[in-house]
Design an enzyme around this catalytic site. Structure first.
Site, PDB file in Angstrom:
ATOM      1  N   HIS A 206       3.409  30.232  41.246  1.00  0.00           N
ATOM      2  CA  HIS A 206       4.567  29.738  41.974  1.00  0.00           C
ATOM      3  C   HIS A 206       5.844  30.327  41.382  1.00  0.00           C
ATOM      4  O   HIS A 206       5.841  30.930  40.303  1.00  0.00           O
ATOM      5  CB  HIS A 206       4.664  28.208  41.860  1.00  0.00           C
ATOM      6  CG  HIS A 206       3.593  27.460  42.574  1.00  0.00           C
ATOM      7  ND1 HIS A 206       3.835  26.719  43.709  1.00  0.00           N
ATOM      8  CD2 HIS A 206       2.260  27.338  42.317  1.00  0.00           C
ATOM      9  CE1 HIS A 206       2.706  26.154  44.116  1.00  0.00           C
ATOM     10  NE2 HIS A 206       1.737  26.517  43.281  1.00  0.00           N
TER      11      HIS A 206
ATOM     12  N   GLU B   9       4.560  28.581  36.859  1.00  0.00           N
ATOM     13  CA  GLU B   9       5.923  28.701  37.386  1.00  0.00           C
ATOM     14  C   GLU B   9       6.547  29.937  36.738  1.00  0.00           C
ATOM     15  O   GLU B   9       6.711  29.996  35.526  1.00  0.00           O
ATOM     16  CB  GLU B   9       6.737  27.454  37.075  1.00  0.00           C
ATOM     17  CG  GLU B   9       6.197  26.181  37.714  1.00  0.00           C
ATOM     18  CD  GLU B   9       6.436  26.127  39.219  1.00  0.00           C
ATOM     19  OE1 GLU B   9       7.202  26.971  39.734  1.00  0.00           O
ATOM     20  OE2 GLU B   9       5.866  25.237  39.877  1.00  0.00           O
TER      21      GLU B   9
END
Length: 349
Positions: free
Chosen positions: A151, A214
């Site tokens: 992500h 992330e």
């Protein structure tokens, strides 16, 4: 079927839905889902099962571009493969429109939670994804099953690259920490409470060692500096080749989830967290973080850190997380003497 590769800037790759080259056999199982396995069947007896996923949020384009390029290289015979690989681009319609999601956040719908939101684009996609992923891992003879869900974040972060992992690691799974360190991740967040995230689903329902990665801030297609992902890209290529990885890099900071901030009503309001606050911003004890009608969320420990604050989520979903500082004892369920050994092992990086 494989239009995401074209959208990611890949031009030369086979358009056929199934095929072979000197290294691999591939098959597009569904729109945005491709299974790629070694052509040499002798490698399959003790082969790792690896799931690479991205695009669960449609506007998180950098990992989509990076993974699409890896797929194109594999299909073109430019990279060897020694693992069974499932590559999954998540929210296809949202990717095409450059939106985070269309009806509801796909990364809140796994572990069967899609049943709460029937007849939405994301719920239908969650069902398809769960079916293919369970089939992929249930067919594995190997016990070495791993998932990386990539992500980028809505807002900035004091740690630009970090992982949320839905499990503690067993003594036979230290290689996973090596891989995360080699990717250059600066922090690990341990959240062992089952949730609707994709990485929680693969861990809880498929017994897979998984993480949500992330990797910076979300940007439009074509505006990403993929050179900043070189450590991650190199580590993934080494993983796919099943090359031993030494875990080179600095040991990450470790946090544990202390409290999830659930949005109970439309009255939910952040008090101490404005729109520009970055992930991992710290707050002292007693700070009023948010209110939701008569409910108040305060910092209870000496210091806590905010993660993923988002007041715009739908009611009933997580609007943020408060973190506490953790250590190796939170990552590994080991006796004290073995924790010290593991801590020394990580410190050598």
């Amino acid at each position: 079927m494989n239009q995401i590769l074209t959208l990611s800037g890949c031009e030369d790759y086979p358009r056929s839905l199934t095929g072979d080259n000197q290294y691999v056999h591939w098959q597009w199982l569904e729109e945005g889902i491709v299974k790629i396995v070694p052509r040499d069947k002798s490698l399959a007896s003790d082969t790792k099962q690896i799931l690479l996923s991205t695009g669960i949020h449609g506007n998180e384009t950098a990992p989509i571009e990076m993974v699409a390029q890896l797929v194109a290289q594999l299909l073109n015979g430019e990279l060897p493969l020694a693992v069974n690989l499932l590559v999954l681009f998540g929210n296809i319609r949202a990717i095409e429109q450059g939106q985070r999601y269309l009806d509801v956040d796909l990364n809140r719908l796994f572990n069967g939670r899609h049943q709460q939101y029937p007849d939405t684009v994301e719920s239908e996609r969650a069902i398809v994804i769960e079916q293919h992923v369970m089939r992929f891992f249930n067919s594995a003879d190997s016990k070495q099953c791993f998932h990386f869900d990539m992500h980028t974040a809505i807002r900035g972060s004091h740690y630009q690259k970090f992982a949320v992992i839905p499990q503690r690691l067993g003594t036979q799974q230290t290689c996973y920490l090596d891989w995360l360190i080699t990717m250059g991740l600066q922090a690990l967040v341990i959240n062992s409470t089952p949730s609707g995230t994709f990485s929680s689903f693969t861990h809880c329902s498929c017994n897979v060692v998984s993480s949500t990665l992330e990797l910076g801030k979300a940007k439009p297609f074509g505006n990403n500096d993929l050179a900043s992902f070189s450590d991650i890209n190199r580590t993934l290529i080494e993983l796919m080749s099943d090359v031993p990885i030494g875990g080179k890099g600095k040991a990450p900071e470790i946090f544990v989830v202390g409290k999830e901030l659930t949005k109970l009503s439309d009255q939910f309001t952040f008090i101490a967290v404005d729109d520009n606050v970055e992930n991992f911003t710290s707050y002292p004890s007693g700070t009023l973080i948010a209110t939701d009608g008569e409910v108040s969320y305060r910092v209870n420990q000496q210091t806590e850190w905010i993660l993923f604050p988002n007041p715009l989520v739908k009611k009933g979903l997580r609007a943020g997380i408060l973190l506490a500082k953790g250590g190796m004892e939170d990552l590994y369920p080991l006796p004290i003497n073995m924790q010290k050994s593991a801590r020394r092992e990580v410190s050598r990086f």
